[in-house]
Design an enzyme around this catalytic site. Sequence first.
Site, PDB file in Angstrom:
ATOM      1  N   LYS A  72     -45.558 -40.083 -22.928  1.00 51.49           N
ATOM      2  CA  LYS A  72     -46.875 -40.681 -23.130  1.00 51.49           C
ATOM      3  C   LYS A  72     -46.927 -42.150 -22.709  1.00 51.49           C
ATOM      4  O   LYS A  72     -48.010 -42.670 -22.399  1.00 51.49           O
ATOM      5  CB  LYS A  72     -47.283 -40.556 -24.597  1.00 51.49           C
ATOM      6  CG  LYS A  72     -47.591 -39.150 -25.057  1.00 51.49           C
ATOM      7  CD  LYS A  72     -48.892 -38.641 -24.475  1.00 51.49           C
ATOM      8  CE  LYS A  72     -49.334 -37.346 -25.128  1.00 51.49           C
ATOM      9  NZ  LYS A  72     -50.622 -36.866 -24.591  1.00 51.49           N
ATOM     10  N   GLY A 197     -53.027 -33.637 -19.895  1.00 54.03           N
ATOM     11  CA  GLY A 197     -52.811 -34.728 -18.955  1.00 54.03           C
ATOM     12  C   GLY A 197     -51.508 -34.612 -18.194  1.00 54.03           C
ATOM     13  O   GLY A 197     -51.452 -34.884 -16.991  1.00 54.03           O
ATOM     14  N   GLU A 219     -48.328 -23.191 -23.363  1.00 52.02           N
ATOM     15  CA  GLU A 219     -49.195 -23.520 -24.494  1.00 52.02           C
ATOM     16  C   GLU A 219     -48.723 -22.805 -25.755  1.00 52.02           C
ATOM     17  O   GLU A 219     -48.191 -21.692 -25.684  1.00 52.02           O
ATOM     18  CB  GLU A 219     -50.626 -23.071 -24.212  1.00 52.02           C
ATOM     19  CG  GLU A 219     -51.300 -23.723 -23.023  1.00 52.02           C
ATOM     20  CD  GLU A 219     -52.718 -23.211 -22.836  1.00 52.02           C
ATOM     21  OE1 GLU A 219     -53.645 -24.009 -23.029  1.00 52.02           O
ATOM     22  OE2 GLU A 219     -52.885 -22.023 -22.494  1.00 52.02           O
ATOM     23  N   SER A 315     -40.751 -33.165 -23.243  1.00 55.81           N
ATOM     24  CA  SER A 315     -41.764 -34.218 -23.204  1.00 55.81           C
ATOM     25  C   SER A 315     -41.572 -35.307 -24.234  1.00 55.81           C
ATOM     26  O   SER A 315     -42.108 -36.412 -24.080  1.00 55.81           O
ATOM     27  CB  SER A 315     -43.157 -33.595 -23.369  1.00 55.81           C
ATOM     28  OG  SER A 315     -43.208 -32.822 -24.560  1.00 55.81           O
ATOM     29  N   ASN A 318     -39.626 -37.469 -30.648  1.00 53.68           N
ATOM     30  CA  ASN A 318     -39.995 -38.221 -31.846  1.00 53.68           C
ATOM     31  C   ASN A 318     -40.109 -37.317 -33.069  1.00 53.68           C
ATOM     32  O   ASN A 318     -41.178 -37.177 -33.665  1.00 53.68           O
ATOM     33  CB  ASN A 318     -41.302 -38.984 -31.615  1.00 53.68           C
ATOM     34  CG  ASN A 318     -41.111 -40.191 -30.720  1.00 53.68           C
ATOM     35  OD1 ASN A 318     -40.063 -40.829 -30.739  1.00 53.68           O
ATOM     36  ND2 ASN A 318     -42.118 -40.499 -29.920  1.00 53.68           N
TER      37      ASN A 318
END
Length: 329
Positions: A72, A197, A219, A315, A318
């Site tokens: 991100k 995105g 997904e 991705s 965290n």
Amino acid sequence: MSAADTRLATATDTPVGPADVLAAAERIAPHVRHTPLLRCDTLPGLPGRPGVPGLPGLLVKAEHLQHSGSFKLRGAANAMLALGADEVVAGSSGNHGIAVATLGRTLGVRVTVVMAAGAAEAKELAIRALGGRVLRVPGGVAERDRYAKEFATRTGAALVPSSDHALVIAGQGTVGLEVFRDAPELDTIFVPVGGGGLLAGVCLAAAHLPRPVRVIGVEPEQARRYAHSIAAGRPVELPPSDTVADGLRGQRPGELTLPIVRHRVDELIGVDDAAVLRAMDLLHRAGIAAEPSGAAALAGALRSGAAGRSAVVVSGGNSAAVLAAAAKR
């Protein structure tokens, strides 16, 4: 009602293209890490289960090693650097908010992050620790994003969405740009799909490759808004989900991302929570500290049994444990 509400536009209708991904790579270079492609031919088995040797040549794009702990940062950096605003607002499940707050502290920008009621508390604490203001709102991702937009309009802050923004999409696309440059022989890339995105950006990065690469979006079964929207021929908004992949709980595809994905994606795969958790455990045993959302692409690759040379995008990393450990340092 916008045109995107009544039809699916073509990719040429969008204000972002492959050239914007190249421009983003140059713009954000001082602020992001070129993360490694880790070779992971055979994943270790879980206790009482065999290993997973079925994906020879598997590569892992290690965005959990990115500054701020996820991909991100790329979209946040591209948008914030290009906009040059002194105050921004963002709707986020957590990782986008952490990225925006990280950049905000570096650039001296005031940051407000709007989070839905079910967002992870550990991620809220991380945003606050970075100096960001957090506003919790009832409902799911759709309500969160609507409130963030209204808040930006009311206060004059610049809105930096987590996915559906031309600068953000271009920044996220640099993940694909790095993968394709580092592995020119790649056959398939698996990408987790939240707001879309990252998938849209990877689709743009793959647009003019000298050899075809299959782009597959993954997904959660509970939140297949891109698959449903493409099948319906119009944007579909789903009810809030509680998938363990908290970063992939999007309810509605983006107006910019959907036509890009529809135009270029080769396949969309759904994975359930059990598959995501199994993939995360396999990655952890291989020394890759993925959070559930970050393991979804591997879950999709394992489900498809991809042939040839494949890459999965981890991705983010965290998890609550990782964030708690970081807070103690």
